[in-house]
Design a protein around this motif. Structure first.
Motif, mmCIF file in Angstrom:
data_model
loop_
_atom_site.group_PDB
_atom_site.id
_atom_site.type_symbol
_atom_site.label_atom_id
_atom_site.label_comp_id
_atom_site.label_asym_id
_atom_site.label_seq_id
_atom_site.Cartn_x
_atom_site.Cartn_y
_atom_site.Cartn_z
ATOM 1 N N SER A 1 0.674 -0.779 0.181
ATOM 2 C CA SER A 1 -0.146 0.116 0.276
ATOM 3 C C SER A 1 0.870 1.365 0.016
ATOM 4 C CB SER A 1 -0.896 -0.101 1.445
ATOM 5 O OG SER A 1 -1.999 -0.951 1.346
ATOM 6 N N ILE A 2 0.400 2.029 -1.098
ATOM 7 C CA ILE A 2 1.473 3.649 -0.774
ATOM 8 C C ILE A 2 0.518 4.342 0.278
ATOM 9 C CG2 ILE A 2 2.038 5.484 -2.412
ATOM 10 C CD1 ILE A 2 3.223 2.566 -2.835
ATOM 11 N N LEU A 3 1.426 4.741 1.496
ATOM 12 C CA LEU A 3 0.601 5.856 2.086
ATOM 13 C C LEU A 3 1.099 7.577 1.970
ATOM 14 C CD1 LEU A 3 1.746 3.899 4.894
ATOM 15 C CD2 LEU A 3 -0.821 2.846 4.270
ATOM 16 N N SER A 4 2.000 8.060 1.119
ATOM 17 C CA SER A 4 1.942 9.154 1.166
ATOM 18 C C SER A 4 3.423 9.002 -0.017
ATOM 19 C CB SER A 4 2.944 9.776 2.986
ATOM 20 O OG SER A 4 3.110 11.365 2.636
ATOM 21 N N HIS A 5 3.542 10.138 -0.324
ATOM 22 C CA HIS A 5 4.583 10.885 -1.323
ATOM 23 C C HIS A 5 5.428 12.019 -1.193
ATOM 24 C CE1 HIS A 5 3.281 13.129 -4.354
ATOM 25 N NE2 HIS A 5 2.127 13.372 -4.004
ATOM 26 N N CYS B 1 6.400 6.582 0.779
ATOM 27 C CA CYS B 1 6.214 5.333 2.064
ATOM 28 C C CYS B 1 5.232 4.610 1.889
ATOM 29 C CB CYS B 1 5.327 6.728 3.550
ATOM 30 S SG CYS B 1 5.969 6.003 4.914
ATOM 31 N N VAL B 2 5.041 3.452 1.906
ATOM 32 C CA VAL B 2 4.166 2.134 1.993
ATOM 33 C C VAL B 2 4.624 1.146 2.640
ATOM 34 C CG1 VAL B 2 5.443 2.441 -0.682
ATOM 35 C CG2 VAL B 2 6.554 0.544 0.823
ATOM 36 N N CYS B 3 3.236 0.477 2.772
ATOM 37 C CA CYS B 3 3.332 -0.229 3.428
ATOM 38 C C CYS B 3 3.524 -2.416 3.467
ATOM 39 C CB CYS B 3 1.986 0.352 4.572
ATOM 40 S SG CYS B 3 2.293 -1.897 5.387
ATOM 41 N N LEU C 1 10.427 3.127 2.609
ATOM 42 C CA LEU C 1 11.071 4.174 1.949
ATOM 43 C C LEU C 1 11.030 3.876 0.708
ATOM 44 C CD1 LEU C 1 12.028 7.486 4.251
ATOM 45 C CD2 LEU C 1 10.061 7.421 3.135
ATOM 46 N N TRP C 2 10.565 4.898 -0.509
ATOM 47 C CA TRP C 2 11.344 3.694 -1.720
ATOM 48 C C TRP C 2 11.023 5.083 -2.728
ATOM 49 C CZ3 TRP C 2 7.003 1.334 -5.120
ATOM 50 C CH2 TRP C 2 8.018 1.168 -5.972
#
Length: 359
Positions: free
Chosen positions: A102-106, A112-114, A123-124
């Motif tokens: 899941s993508i949470l923020s950018h 920022c992914v989970c 972080l990716w």
């Protein structure tokens, strides 16, 4: 920017290379590092990364990342036709389970992914493929959907950070991860504790003008709706009011940073939704425009705003993928809103940069 009367021939080679390469696409910067040791050293400096990032934050560098059960793909955005260009398949550089990511923020090319099967945060940078695990043996950096809130930001010292608000068995925790020191620390949360109860739904944080903003909406008709602000430099929280929208139906606020000004798409209603666009001036909301009611949408479908494009069309999409188009006779923004759900895909809109998830 060259001063008047100064030509490129008057500048040292180092400066010329810097000026040229801060303007090339992020992937070309990666290839340029292999030219020689001097270029590798120059292109790895924080000054270069910062300048390249600031020059990359334009609509032509925006990409759409889409994740389904089988693939992860990246698409360029074709503004003229409101569509995506040919895709390229992306391989996750980290271990995952059936693309359950899941993508949470950018922010500035970082996502920022989970990892949903382990709850771990990462972080990716999908452009460089670099990533960093944020979870620790002492239980920091684990995200639980519908209980936690996440915001990604950069402070005045150019340190990328993650704000993680948690509520576990009624116990509140607020933590900040620093890329610079590669660790988590606890900070106080000074606002009403009831906002952390399961009755309230927190959005992801939207970073704008040195502040992270979260919408906090109570999950029933006529409930409380507020905006929580986190000053990223003083690390203080405060509460501001929601736009004055009718409370006779369900309320949803979607925040977006447009050219460093905070806007909110506020939708209200029950079986027929109305949507207004507001902008924040100081601590007060000013209405920018109102859209005609969307054709009736049942509450079982609900709706998300996906993006607002350069030709003035505004797209609203239901959870099950039905698309509504609203044409607006206003000056459009040159940006897409970074949602996390597209036509049955998970994903995000991001900008291609060379910003690293670790130092």
């Amino acid at each position: 920017m060259l001063n008047k009367g100064i030509t490129m021939a008057d500048l040292p080679v180092h400066t010329i290379v810097f000026e040229i390469l801060t303007r090339v696409p992020a992937k070309d910067v990666g290839r340029s590092k292999s030219v020689c040791k001097q270029w590798y050293a120059l292109l790895s400096t924080q000054d270069f990364v910062r300048m390249h990032c600031s020059r990359s934050l334009v609509s032509s560098n925006q990409r759409v990342l889409l994740i389904d059960d089988l693939t992860c793909s990246v698409h360029p955005i074709i503004f003229q036709s409101n569509d995506y260009g040919p895709s390229s398949i992306v391989t996750f550089p980290f271990h995952h389970h059936n693309n359950d990511v899941s993508i949470l923020s950018h922010l500035n090319g970082l996502l920022c992914v989970c990892l949903n099967h382990t709850y771990e945060l990462l972080l990716w940078n999908p452009t460089t493929t670099a990533f960093k695990h944020l979870s620790t043996p002492d239980s920091h950096g684990f995200y639980i959907n519908n209980l936690d809130a996440i915001g990604l930001y950069v402070d005045s010292d150019d340190d990328y950070k993650v704000l993680h608000i948690t509520c576990r068995s009624g116990v509140l925790g607020v933590y900040v991860y620093s890329r610079e020191v590669d660790s988590w620390r606890n900070i106080p949360f000074i606002t009403r504790q009831e906002y952390l109860s399961p009755h309230f739904n927190w959005s992801a944080g939207t970073f704008c003008g040195g502040t992270l903003y979260f919408t906090v909406c109570e999950c029933w008709v006529g409930g409380t709706n507020v905006v929580i602000c986190f000053d990223v430099n003083s690390e203080q929280f405060k509460e501001i009011s929601f736009p004055p929208v009718p409370s006779t139906g369900m309320v949803q606020g979607v925040l977006v940073n447009v050219k460093n000004e905070l806007h909110m798409f506020a939708s209200t209603g029950m079986f027929e939704m109305t949507i207004d666009l507001w902008t924040l001036q100081g601590d007060y909301w000013i209405k920018v425009l109102s859209c005609p009611p969307i054709p009736p949408i049942s509450l079982s479908l609900w709706c998300d705003i996906t993006h607002y494009v350069t030709n003035g069309n505004w797209f609203v999409m239901t959870k099950l993928g039905k698309l509504f188009t609203i044409e607006m006779d206003v000056k459009p923004f040159e940006c897409f809103y970074p949602v996390t759900w597209f036509r049955g895909f998970k994903g995000a809109v991001f900008v291609e940069t060379i910003v690293s998830p670790s130092i």
